[in-house]
Scaffold this motif. Structure first.
Motif, PDB file in Angstrom:
ATOM      1  N   LEU A 110       0.833  -1.211   0.000  1.00  0.00           N
ATOM      2  CA  LEU A 110       0.000   0.000   0.000  1.00  0.00           C
ATOM      3  C   LEU A 110       0.865   1.257   0.000  1.00  0.00           C
ATOM      4  O   LEU A 110       0.522   2.252  -0.662  1.00  0.00           O
ATOM      5  CB  LEU A 110      -0.921  -0.011   1.214  1.00  0.00           C
ATOM      6  N   GLU A 111       1.983   1.224   0.719  1.00  0.00           N
ATOM      7  CA  GLU A 111       2.857   2.395   0.745  1.00  0.00           C
ATOM      8  C   GLU A 111       3.538   2.597  -0.605  1.00  0.00           C
ATOM      9  O   GLU A 111       3.797   3.737  -1.014  1.00  0.00           O
ATOM     10  CB  GLU A 111       3.901   2.257   1.858  1.00  0.00           C
ATOM     11  N   GLN A 112       3.827   1.505  -1.311  1.00  0.00           N
ATOM     12  CA  GLN A 112       4.369   1.646  -2.665  1.00  0.00           C
ATOM     13  C   GLN A 112       3.377   2.381  -3.558  1.00  0.00           C
ATOM     14  O   GLN A 112       3.760   3.257  -4.348  1.00  0.00           O
ATOM     15  CB  GLN A 112       4.671   0.267  -3.261  1.00  0.00           C
ATOM     16  N   LEU A 113       2.102   2.040  -3.433  1.00  0.00           N
ATOM     17  CA  LEU A 113       1.067   2.684  -4.242  1.00  0.00           C
ATOM     18  C   LEU A 113       0.985   4.179  -3.935  1.00  0.00           C
ATOM     19  O   LEU A 113       0.981   5.011  -4.843  1.00  0.00           O
ATOM     20  CB  LEU A 113      -0.285   2.013  -3.989  1.00  0.00           C
ATOM     21  N   GLU A 114       0.916   4.515  -2.656  1.00  0.00           N
ATOM     22  CA  GLU A 114       0.775   5.931  -2.300  1.00  0.00           C
ATOM     23  C   GLU A 114       2.018   6.727  -2.702  1.00  0.00           C
ATOM     24  O   GLU A 114       1.901   7.866  -3.191  1.00  0.00           O
ATOM     25  CB  GLU A 114       0.521   6.062  -0.802  1.00  0.00           C
ATOM     26  N   ALA A 115       3.194   6.151  -2.514  1.00  0.00           N
ATOM     27  CA  ALA A 115       4.421   6.847  -2.904  1.00  0.00           C
ATOM     28  C   ALA A 115       4.459   7.079  -4.405  1.00  0.00           C
ATOM     29  O   ALA A 115       4.847   8.158  -4.879  1.00  0.00           O
ATOM     30  CB  ALA A 115       5.649   6.047  -2.459  1.00  0.00           C
ATOM     31  N   ASP A 116       4.047   6.080  -5.174  1.00  0.00           N
ATOM     32  CA  ASP A 116       4.034   6.221  -6.628  1.00  0.00           C
ATOM     33  C   ASP A 116       3.042   7.294  -7.065  1.00  0.00           C
ATOM     34  O   ASP A 116       3.346   8.124  -7.939  1.00  0.00           O
ATOM     35  CB  ASP A 116       3.669   4.884  -7.268  1.00  0.00           C
ATOM     36  N   PHE A 117       1.867   7.301  -6.448  1.00  0.00           N
ATOM     37  CA  PHE A 117       0.837   8.276  -6.811  1.00  0.00           C
ATOM     38  C   PHE A 117       1.331   9.707  -6.579  1.00  0.00           C
ATOM     39  O   PHE A 117       1.274  10.549  -7.484  1.00  0.00           O
ATOM     40  CB  PHE A 117      -0.428   8.029  -6.005  1.00  0.00           C
ATOM     41  N   TYR A 118       1.844   9.982  -5.395  1.00  0.00           N
ATOM     42  CA  TYR A 118       2.270  11.352  -5.095  1.00  0.00           C
ATOM     43  C   TYR A 118       3.533  11.741  -5.865  1.00  0.00           C
ATOM     44  O   TYR A 118       3.742  12.922  -6.160  1.00  0.00           O
ATOM     45  CB  TYR A 118       2.475  11.529  -3.593  1.00  0.00           C
ATOM     46  N   THR A 119       4.358  10.763  -6.218  1.00  0.00           N
ATOM     47  CA  THR A 119       5.500  11.058  -7.080  1.00  0.00           C
ATOM     48  C   THR A 119       5.024  11.576  -8.426  1.00  0.00           C
ATOM     49  O   THR A 119       5.568  12.551  -8.970  1.00  0.00           O
ATOM     50  CB  THR A 119       6.374   9.805  -7.275  1.00  0.00           C
ATOM     51  N   LYS A 120       3.994  10.939  -8.968  1.00  0.00           N
ATOM     52  CA  LYS A 120       3.437  11.386 -10.243  1.00  0.00           C
ATOM     53  C   LYS A 120       2.743  12.741 -10.098  1.00  0.00           C
ATOM     54  O   LYS A 120       2.780  13.572 -11.012  1.00  0.00           O
ATOM     55  CB  LYS A 120       2.472  10.336 -10.785  1.00  0.00           C
ATOM     56  N   VAL A 121       2.109  12.968  -8.958  1.00  0.00           N
ATOM     57  CA  VAL A 121       1.417  14.239  -8.734  1.00  0.00           C
ATOM     58  C   VAL A 121       2.399  15.401  -8.768  1.00  0.00           C
ATOM     59  O   VAL A 121       2.215  16.382  -9.498  1.00  0.00           O
ATOM     60  CB  VAL A 121       0.655  14.226  -7.391  1.00  0.00           C
ATOM     61  N   VAL A 122       3.462  15.329  -7.955  1.00  0.00           N
ATOM     62  CA  VAL A 122       4.377  16.471  -7.834  1.00  0.00           C
ATOM     63  C   VAL A 122       5.260  16.632  -9.064  1.00  0.00           C
ATOM     64  O   VAL A 122       5.847  17.709  -9.264  1.00  0.00           O
ATOM     65  CB  VAL A 122       5.250  16.362  -6.563  1.00  0.00           C
ATOM     66  N   ASN A 123       5.342  15.583  -9.904  1.00  0.00           N
ATOM     67  CA  ASN A 123       6.144  15.682 -11.120  1.00  0.00           C
ATOM     68  C   ASN A 123       5.315  15.925 -12.367  1.00  0.00           C
ATOM     69  O   ASN A 123       5.857  15.927 -13.484  1.00  0.00           O
ATOM     70  CB  ASN A 123       6.988  14.415 -11.296  1.00  0.00           C
TER      71      ASN A 123
ATOM     72  N   ASN B 202       2.643  23.206 -10.801  1.00  0.00           N
ATOM     73  CA  ASN B 202       2.663  24.552 -10.218  1.00  0.00           C
ATOM     74  C   ASN B 202       1.467  25.384 -10.635  1.00  0.00           C
ATOM     75  O   ASN B 202       0.990  26.231  -9.866  1.00  0.00           O
ATOM     76  CB  ASN B 202       3.960  25.273 -10.610  1.00  0.00           C
ATOM     77  N   ALA B 203       0.965  25.154 -11.840  1.00  0.00           N
ATOM     78  CA  ALA B 203      -0.181  25.927 -12.314  1.00  0.00           C
ATOM     79  C   ALA B 203      -1.504  25.338 -11.845  1.00  0.00           C
ATOM     80  O   ALA B 203      -2.497  26.071 -11.673  1.00  0.00           O
ATOM     81  CB  ALA B 203      -0.161  25.991 -13.841  1.00  0.00           C
ATOM     82  N   THR B 204      -1.532  24.043 -11.626  1.00  0.00           N
ATOM     83  CA  THR B 204      -2.775  23.361 -11.252  1.00  0.00           C
ATOM     84  C   THR B 204      -3.179  23.651  -9.815  1.00  0.00           C
ATOM     85  O   THR B 204      -4.366  23.795  -9.507  1.00  0.00           O
ATOM     86  CB  THR B 204      -2.631  21.842 -11.447  1.00  0.00           C
ATOM     87  N   PHE B 205      -2.187  23.752  -8.930  1.00  0.00           N
ATOM     88  CA  PHE B 205      -2.467  23.894  -7.498  1.00  0.00           C
ATOM     89  C   PHE B 205      -1.934  25.217  -6.973  1.00  0.00           C
ATOM     90  O   PHE B 205      -0.897  25.715  -7.441  1.00  0.00           O
ATOM     91  CB  PHE B 205      -1.833  22.728  -6.724  1.00  0.00           C
TER      92      PHE B 205
END
Length: 249
Positions: free
Chosen positions: A77-90, A95-98
């Motif tokens: 589960l932590e692999q999933l969450e880490a992957d998701f937020y990695t894609k979010v911040v990259n 910068n324009a979306t949030f």
């Protein structure tokens, strides 16, 4: 649309909440990365049951059972969450979306989840008898048509993942035998609950959604708890690497 995440003005209180998130998420670093190995053998030569340890069974990786099974489940589960937020911040338009506060919160969550993922990997690597064959491999993920440059889609998915993560840790607590492991899970779920609260406040500031009736029982005042068999089908919608959890409830 009914399920659309609405854009609201930033709640000023989120500045304080974000600062607390930044501090609380890093406390695991000082907790150390050593999890003591456990054994059902006691002082005799009886082999450990097959289901106790994670590993390949019938050609597919299985999470196993007992404390190692639960910790490997948490690692997935932590692999999933880490992957998701990695894609979010990259994402290309992060910068324009949030806005500024949203970027800070999402970046903090990214750092927390990477710490959690790496913590479990290091701890399990040091505790499993044969990590080369018993450590869950790095998983692959697919988010379908999700647009990581959409504020609504990112926050809605973050909400679902954080709520699911809290319910997962709460449900797994009763399966943990080691007091040390239980303490570790309690520390992490407290951080995950703050994540869920922060995301809900970004979506709907100045509301009671951070502790909504959909996640906290009005009769017990406690967070929702779910067994792995209820959590994995939800998380599995994003995970493309095949594995089983035959020996977890």
């Amino acid at each position: 649309m009914k399920n659309e995440v609405k854009i609201h003005e930033v709640d000023p209180s989120l500045n304080n909440r974000r600062s607390f998130l930044k501090l609380s998420g890093l406390t695991l670093v000082s907790a150390g990365l050593v999890i003591a190995g456990c054994s059902n053998n006691d002082d005799n030569d009886t082999p450990m049951e097959d289901t106790t340890l994670p590993g390949i069974r019938n050609g597919v990786f299985d999470l196993g059972s007992g404390d190692f099974g639960v910790l490997t489940y948490a690692y997935a589960l932590e692999q999933l969450e880490a992957d998701f937020y990695t894609k979010v911040v990259n994402a290309s338009n992060f910068n324009a979306t949030f806005n500024d506060i949203e970027r800070q919160v999402l970046t903090d969550l990214y750092h927390h989840e990477v710490i959690h993922r790496d913590f479990f990997k290091a701890a399990l690597s040091g505790a499993l008898p044969d990590p080369s064959s018993q450590l869950l491999p790095s998983l692959a993920f697919n988010y379908g048509s999700m647009n990581f440059n959409s504020r609504n889609e990112v926050l809605a998915t973050a909400k679902a993942l954080e709520d699911t993560g809290v319910a997962a840790y709460n449900g797994a607590g009763k399966l943990i035998k080691s007091p040390d492991y239980l303490l570790l899970a309690g520390k992490i779920v407290s951080v995950e609950a703050r994540h869920a609260s922060a995301i809900r406040s970004l979506i709907n500031p100045n509301s009671s959604d951070f502790a909504g009736d959909d996640i906290i029982s009005t009769s017990t005042g406690l967070d929702v708890a779910k067994d792995p068999s209820k959590i994995l089908p939800i998380a599995g919608g994003f995970i493309t690497t095949k594995f089983t959890a035959k020996y977890l409830p």
